[in-house]
Design a protein around this motif. Structure first.
Motif, mmCIF file in Angstrom:
data_model
loop_
_atom_site.group_PDB
_atom_site.id
_atom_site.type_symbol
_atom_site.label_atom_id
_atom_site.label_comp_id
_atom_site.label_asym_id
_atom_site.label_seq_id
_atom_site.Cartn_x
_atom_site.Cartn_y
_atom_site.Cartn_z
ATOM 1 N N THR A 17 10.409 -18.464 23.756
ATOM 2 C CA THR A 17 9.282 -17.828 23.054
ATOM 3 C C THR A 17 9.477 -17.937 21.547
ATOM 4 N N LEU A 18 10.695 -17.668 21.104
ATOM 5 C CA LEU A 18 10.989 -17.772 19.667
ATOM 6 C C LEU A 18 10.806 -19.203 19.178
ATOM 7 N N ASN A 19 11.238 -20.149 19.983
ATOM 8 C CA ASN A 19 11.086 -21.556 19.595
ATOM 9 C C ASN A 19 9.611 -21.907 19.446
ATOM 10 N N ALA A 20 8.779 -21.467 20.390
ATOM 11 C CA ALA A 20 7.332 -21.730 20.303
ATOM 12 C C ALA A 20 6.743 -21.068 19.071
ATOM 13 N N PHE A 140 15.293 -12.808 11.395
ATOM 14 C CA PHE A 140 15.166 -12.558 12.824
ATOM 15 C C PHE A 140 15.952 -13.607 13.610
ATOM 16 N N ARG A 141 15.858 -14.860 13.179
ATOM 17 C CA ARG A 141 16.582 -15.939 13.846
ATOM 18 C C ARG A 141 18.085 -15.690 13.768
ATOM 19 N N THR A 142 18.553 -15.255 12.605
ATOM 20 C CA THR A 142 19.972 -14.964 12.435
ATOM 21 C C THR A 142 20.399 -13.864 13.397
ATOM 22 N N GLU A 143 19.574 -12.843 13.524
ATOM 23 C CA GLU A 143 19.892 -11.752 14.448
ATOM 24 C C GLU A 143 19.917 -12.245 15.892
ATOM 25 N N VAL A 144 18.980 -13.119 16.237
ATOM 26 C CA VAL A 144 18.948 -13.660 17.595
ATOM 27 C C VAL A 144 20.200 -14.499 17.851
ATOM 28 N N LEU A 145 20.591 -15.287 16.871
ATOM 29 C CA LEU A 145 21.796 -16.104 17.027
ATOM 30 C C LEU A 145 23.037 -15.229 17.192
ATOM 31 N N MET A 146 23.086 -14.147 16.417
ATOM 32 C CA MET A 146 24.221 -13.225 16.548
ATOM 33 C C MET A 146 24.203 -12.570 17.934
ATOM 34 N N PHE A 147 23.021 -12.190 18.409
ATOM 35 C CA PHE A 147 22.902 -11.582 19.729
ATOM 36 C C PHE A 147 23.348 -12.574 20.792
ATOM 37 N N ARG A 148 22.944 -13.848 20.638
ATOM 38 C CA ARG A 148 23.345 -14.873 21.588
ATOM 39 C C ARG A 148 24.868 -15.027 21.611
ATOM 40 N N ASP A 149 25.468 -15.059 20.421
ATOM 41 C CA ASP A 149 26.924 -15.195 20.343
ATOM 42 C C ASP A 149 27.612 -14.020 21.013
ATOM 43 N N GLU A 150 27.115 -12.813 20.761
ATOM 44 C CA GLU A 150 27.703 -11.624 21.401
ATOM 45 C C GLU A 150 27.541 -11.694 22.914
ATOM 46 N N THR A 151 26.364 -12.114 23.352
ATOM 47 C CA THR A 151 26.104 -12.225 24.793
ATOM 48 C C THR A 151 27.025 -13.265 25.416
ATOM 49 N N ASN A 152 27.212 -14.380 24.758
ATOM 50 C CA ASN A 152 28.112 -15.414 25.271
ATOM 51 C C ASN A 152 29.542 -14.898 25.367
#
Length: 185
Positions: A17-20, A140-152
């Protein structure tokens, strides 16, 4: 296990969704850039017209200088003053009409330049809004990337813990078999 799959699917869906959204914003930004280029071209056209008017004014000044020289010669020839003065007056009338016309054109150009300035201000305001949106999206993208890293990292930790539990269960099963064999003997 299904919770982590659901979570991964949710993260993947969110990222899609973010990519779109980013692609849509990029298309809109391209549209704004094209509009800005169009306005810049129109502004260059108006500047060219202003230069043309400036040249025409210079030509008019030169013509007026020539007329003044003629008037000086007319003053030296008193006997031809009346005839030549009539012609000069006619020419001056035409020049005045042209000057009036030029003044009206200059006034219209000034009005148009004023409108262009207003349009540029509006475009600047809109551009600033776009910059603010881009900054927000970048954050927002930076926050999403940080969330992804934490999730990983969390997923990696859970995977390691599952493997440790599997190893422990294997050890327990082996001990249970050993105890059963010892009990049966």
């Amino acid at each position: 296990m299904s919770d982590s799959n659901n979570m991964l699917e949710l993260v993947v869906t969110s990222l899609q969704t973010l990519n779109a959204t980013f692609e849509n914003m990029a298309k809109r930004l391209e549209g704004v850039e094209k509009k800005i280029e169009s306005v810049e071209k129109r502004l260059e056209s108006v500047e060219g017209q202003l230069q043309g008017i400036g040249k025409r004014l210079d030509n008019m000044e030169k013509r007026l200088d020539r007329l003044e020289q003629r008037l000086d010669r007319v003053e030296q020839r008193l006997d031809l003053v009346e005839q030549r003065l009539d012609r000069v007056e006619q020419r001056l009338d035409m020049v005045e009409q042209r000057l009036d016309s030029l003044e009206m054109r200059v006034t219209r150009l000034e009005d148009e330049v004023g409108e262009l300035k207003d349009n540029v201000k509006e475009l600047n305001r809109r551009m600033n809004a776009v910059y603010d949106q881009v900054a927000f999206l970048t954050e927002f993208r930076t926050e999403v990337l940080m969330f992804r890293d934490e999730t990983n990292k969390k997923l990696e930790k859970v995977t390691k813990e599952q493997e440790a539990i599997k190893d422990w269960i294997k050890d327990q099963e082996l001990e249970i078999r050993t105890l059963k064999l010892a009990q049966n003997q």
